[in-house]
Scaffold this motif. Structure first.
Motif, PDB file in Angstrom:
ATOM      1  N   PRO A 295     -30.535  21.424-103.062  1.00 21.62           N
ATOM      2  CA  PRO A 295     -31.303  22.303-103.948  1.00 21.62           C
ATOM      3  C   PRO A 295     -30.455  23.520-104.331  1.00 21.62           C
ATOM      4  CG  PRO A 295     -32.578  21.717-102.004  1.00 21.62           C
ATOM      5  CD  PRO A 295     -31.176  21.265-101.750  1.00 21.62           C
ATOM      6  N   ALA A 296     -30.785  24.141-105.456  1.00 24.68           N
ATOM      7  CA  ALA A 296     -29.945  25.193-106.023  1.00 24.68           C
ATOM      8  C   ALA A 296     -29.760  26.382-105.083  1.00 24.68           C
ATOM      9  CB  ALA A 296     -30.540  25.664-107.348  1.00 24.68           C
ATOM     10  N   LEU A 297     -30.853  26.841-104.455  1.00 26.54           N
ATOM     11  CA  LEU A 297     -30.739  28.015-103.583  1.00 26.54           C
ATOM     12  C   LEU A 297     -29.950  27.700-102.319  1.00 26.54           C
ATOM     13  CD1 LEU A 297     -34.316  29.589-103.907  1.00 26.54           C
ATOM     14  CD2 LEU A 297     -32.230  30.123-105.181  1.00 26.54           C
ATOM     15  N   LEU A 298     -30.075  26.493-101.833  1.00 24.66           N
ATOM     16  CA  LEU A 298     -29.300  26.080-100.669  1.00 24.66           C
ATOM     17  C   LEU A 298     -27.821  25.979-101.037  1.00 24.66           C
ATOM     18  CD1 LEU A 298     -29.674  25.239 -97.679  1.00 24.66           C
ATOM     19  CD2 LEU A 298     -29.851  22.870 -98.474  1.00 24.66           C
ATOM     20  N   GLU A 299     -27.547  25.449-102.217  1.00 20.86           N
ATOM     21  CA  GLU A 299     -26.168  25.351-102.692  1.00 20.86           C
ATOM     22  C   GLU A 299     -25.561  26.736-102.863  1.00 20.86           C
ATOM     23  OE1 GLU A 299     -22.785  23.533-103.421  1.00 20.86           O
ATOM     24  OE2 GLU A 299     -24.600  22.314-103.229  1.00 20.86           O
TER      25      GLU A 299
ATOM     26  N   MET B 209     -32.569  27.310 -93.820  1.00 20.64           N
ATOM     27  CA  MET B 209     -32.994  26.580 -95.014  1.00 20.64           C
ATOM     28  C   MET B 209     -32.712  25.090 -94.871  1.00 20.64           C
ATOM     29  SD  MET B 209     -31.495  29.388 -97.712  1.00 20.64           S
ATOM     30  CE  MET B 209     -31.851  28.484 -99.221  1.00 20.64           C
ATOM     31  N   SER B 210     -31.569  24.760 -94.280  1.00 21.97           N
ATOM     32  CA  SER B 210     -31.202  23.356 -94.110  1.00 21.97           C
ATOM     33  C   SER B 210     -32.153  22.648 -93.151  1.00 21.97           C
ATOM     34  CB  SER B 210     -29.762  23.265 -93.600  1.00 21.97           C
ATOM     35  OG  SER B 210     -29.366  21.926 -93.446  1.00 21.97           O
ATOM     36  N   ARG B 211     -32.576  23.354 -92.100  1.00 16.31           N
ATOM     37  CA  ARG B 211     -33.541  22.758 -91.166  1.00 16.31           C
ATOM     38  C   ARG B 211     -34.840  22.416 -91.877  1.00 16.31           C
ATOM     39  NH1 ARG B 211     -31.437  26.489 -87.413  1.00 16.31           N
ATOM     40  NH2 ARG B 211     -33.079  27.980 -87.914  1.00 16.31           N
TER      41      ARG B 211
ATOM     42  N   ALA C  85     -36.142  18.675 -91.996  1.00 15.89           N
ATOM     43  CA  ALA C  85     -37.328  18.344 -91.197  1.00 15.89           C
ATOM     44  C   ALA C  85     -38.586  18.181 -92.028  1.00 15.89           C
ATOM     45  CB  ALA C  85     -37.550  19.417 -90.135  1.00 15.89           C
ATOM     46  N   ASN C  86     -38.742  18.986 -93.078  1.00 15.13           N
ATOM     47  CA  ASN C  86     -40.001  18.973 -93.838  1.00 15.13           C
ATOM     48  C   ASN C  86     -39.776  19.123 -95.332  1.00 15.13           C
ATOM     49  OD1 ASN C  86     -40.744  20.664 -91.053  1.00 15.13           O
ATOM     50  ND2 ASN C  86     -42.213  19.078 -91.578  1.00 15.13           N
ATOM     51  N   GLY C  87     -38.669  18.582 -95.810  1.00 10.69           N
ATOM     52  CA  GLY C  87     -38.356  18.652 -97.235  1.00 10.69           C
ATOM     53  C   GLY C  87     -39.067  17.587 -98.038  1.00 10.69           C
ATOM     54  N   TRP C  88     -38.537  17.313 -99.223  1.00 10.74           N
ATOM     55  CA  TRP C  88     -39.206  16.378-100.129  1.00 10.74           C
ATOM     56  C   TRP C  88     -39.196  14.951 -99.585  1.00 10.74           C
ATOM     57  CZ3 TRP C  88     -36.175  20.396-102.171  1.00 10.74           C
ATOM     58  CH2 TRP C  88     -36.874  21.319-102.960  1.00 10.74           C
TER      59      TRP C  88
END
Length: 568
Positions: free
Chosen positions: A211-215, A273-275, A279-282
């Motif tokens: 995702p953009a913010l993670l990138e 953010m990566s966790r 764990a609970n992403g899309w």
């Protein structure tokens, strides 16, 4: 009446009524039905014996090998039962309990009954793919278990079958609850979940991309380190940090927090953010939420203390970040209840410590400890109790422990005795009789060798360190395991009370979620206040059931909300 389901070689099921009031559990009636007709038979028998589903004396108790298999098939057929006896769950407790250790049942060689169901058995693809294999006899196993129960004795030689029977009944009821909660599901707002992820991570990316913010956060870390780095590779990240002159020996967050460098803050944010993404992403949302429900797979007794585990979906680790996605249906509410300071209250009840019980009369037990003069602040009380129950000897926990010991000597004596037993490699047990495992054979061998031969100073210290570690485990085992027993009794009592309010599983108030000492009931809003009262009443009743005559009060924090995040 016990009703035992015995699968037959031809695919039918022998249904045997057993008189549990007589020695030997004689069969008083028997019929054989096909798998297709079994659901109807169970429905009829339940309706005949428990028209309101609340009478413990009039109720049937169904006996089967695995609730996760058999009851799930019944639920899929629209059939609910009031009570059961899960042979495999009960066997695991009886075979390991110190109360039955002298019985032939506990010392017998392992058999197929000791094996966990296979994946195919646990998730049947046809109606009533009953476990166990027909070569095993559920009725014979039930009789063996009852003989072991009858022979249960404590260290003082007194009979202990009543406590152990309560544990087995509660464990079996927990298995029913777990299956029902999986079928009912947790109400879930997919749109809200997507909004949370978008706000925190950026819009949903194409497959294989961040995702953009993670990138962007990853780019900040690379820029601060002066080199492009794959943050998802601990080996590459550690190498890059060392090349940049950072004194890092691992990528663990607690160690990174000790380092002063511009890369650290964005790196810690990236890890958080990566966790969430993992764990609970899309992908989690697509996998585990369907038709507005999150349906995790619970594993009753999945932890040695008796706490539940999860075999899919991460139900026992729902982060606060996504709890606003847990939302009741229109016209419905969530009744969320959290047992306040459960483990300290359990310790007070088990030990009979009058001073600690008095402190527990307060809504906040830690504030009650302050009122007794044991400590000056709530934080001191909390850290002191954590030290007592988990064996903490450093920092604030270690500093407060002597004061907690002086104020509540009986309570501390109980956990200290459990710790000393563990350090000697002995077994300890919960209030109802679930026993801790023995330490490993290597542990016992090293301990025996050090005691017999002396060994070097280094070897002696290593053995003492191992012993103290196992002692911390047994110290907490007795408290955490008994807290799990209280929670099982609480949920079991509440489930029976809720059943009286509705006919079907999900057309009225029902348990939707459980997390160690917290429950969630999904209920029509018009019944929410009544449900909240039942939640409180059954918590007190569970305390009386386990600790008859004890003055300890089991308090709850209860909220009626539409979103889980609003429950405080």
């Amino acid at each position: 009446m016990l009703v035992v389901l015995c699968p037959q070689p031809d695919g039918s099921v022998s249904v045997r009524d057993v008189d549990r009031a007589q020695a030997g559990l004689p069969v008083v009636a028997e019929q054989t039905v096909s798998l297709d007709d079994l659901a109807g038979l169970v429905r009829e028998r339940e309706a005949e014996c428990t028209p309101e589903g609340t009478s413990p004396d009039a109720s049937l108790r169904w006996v089967w090998a695995d609730t996760a298999t058999t009851y799930r098939a019944l639920l899929d057929a629209g059939v609910r039962v009031t009570r059961c006896w899960d042979l495999r769950l009960c066997r695991a407790i009886l075979r390991a309990s110190a109360l039955t250790a002298r019985t032939g049942y506990a010392t017998a060689p392992r058999s197929a009954w000791d094996e966990a169901p296979t994946a195919a058995t646990a998730a049947p693809d046809r109606l009533f793919d009953l476990a166990p294999p027909v070569t095993l006899d559920p009725l014979a196993e039930l009789r063996d278990q009852h003989r072991a129960l009858d022979a249960a004795v404590g260290l003082d030689g007194r009979p202990e079958s009543a406590r152990l029977w309560l544990l087995l009944a509660a464990e079996s009821a927990g298995a029913l609850i777990a299956a029902e909660m999986t079928v009912a599901g947790v109400p879930w707002d997919v749109v809200e979940h997507d909004r949370i992820l978008t706000d925190l991570l950026g819009p949903r990316p194409a497959l294989g991309y961040r995702p953009a913010l993670l990138e962007a956060k990853a780019a900040q870390v690379s820029a601060a380190l002066g080199v492009e780095v794959n943050l998802d590779s601990p080996v590459e990240l550690l190498r890059s940090m060392r090349s940049a002159g950072l004194p890092a020996t691992s990528t663990r967050s607690w160690e990174l927090q000790q380092i002063d460098h511009p890369a650290i803050a964005p790196l810690l944010e990236y890890k958080k953010m990566s966790r969430l993404m993992t764990a609970n992403g899309w992908h989690w949302l697509d996998t585990w939420v369907a038709d507005g429900r999150f349906r995790p797979v619970y594993v009753p007794g999945g932890v040695v203390t008796g706490r539940w585990a999860s075999d899919g979906g991460g139900a026992l680790q729902l982060p606060h970040q996504i709890r606003s996605a847990v939302r009741s249906d229109p016209g419905w509410s969530l009744v969320v209840a959290d047992a306040a300071q459960l483990e300290p209250r359990i310790l007070a009840a088990m030990s009979g410590d009058a001073a600690m019980a008095e402190a527990g009369r307060a809504a906040d037990m830690y504030e009650g400890m302050v009122a007794t003069g044991a400590v000056e602040t709530r934080q001191q009380a909390k850290f002191g109790m954590l030290g007592a129950m988990y064996g903490g000897t450093q920092g604030e926990s270690g500093r407060m422990l002597p004061r907690i010991t002086r104020a509540f000597p009986q309570a501390l004596a109980l956990v200290e005795a459990a710790a000393r037993a563990g350090e000697q490699g002995e077994v300890v047990s919960t209030w109802l009789g679930r026993s801790s495992p023995l330490p490993s054979a290597e542990w016992r061998s090293a301990h025996s060798a050090a005691s017999a031969e002396g060994g070097s100073a280094a070897e002696q210290e290593a053995v003492r360190t191992q012993a103290r570690s196992w002692g911390r485990f047994t110290r907490n085992f007795v408290v955490q395991g008994t807290a799990a027993e209280w929670a099982l009794c609480w949920m079991s009592l509440l489930r029976l009370r809720l059943r009286a309010l509705s006919e079907g599983l999900t057309d009225g108030p029902h348990l939707a979620f459980f997390l160690h000492d917290e429950i969630m009931v999904h209920t029509p809003t018009g019944l929410a206040d009544e449900v909240a009262t039942l939640v409180q009443e059954t918590a007190h009743e569970a305390g009386r059931l386990l600790f008859e005559g004890s003055p300890v009060e089991f308090r709850l924090t209860t909220a009626v909300v539409t979103a889980y995040s609003d429950a405080k």
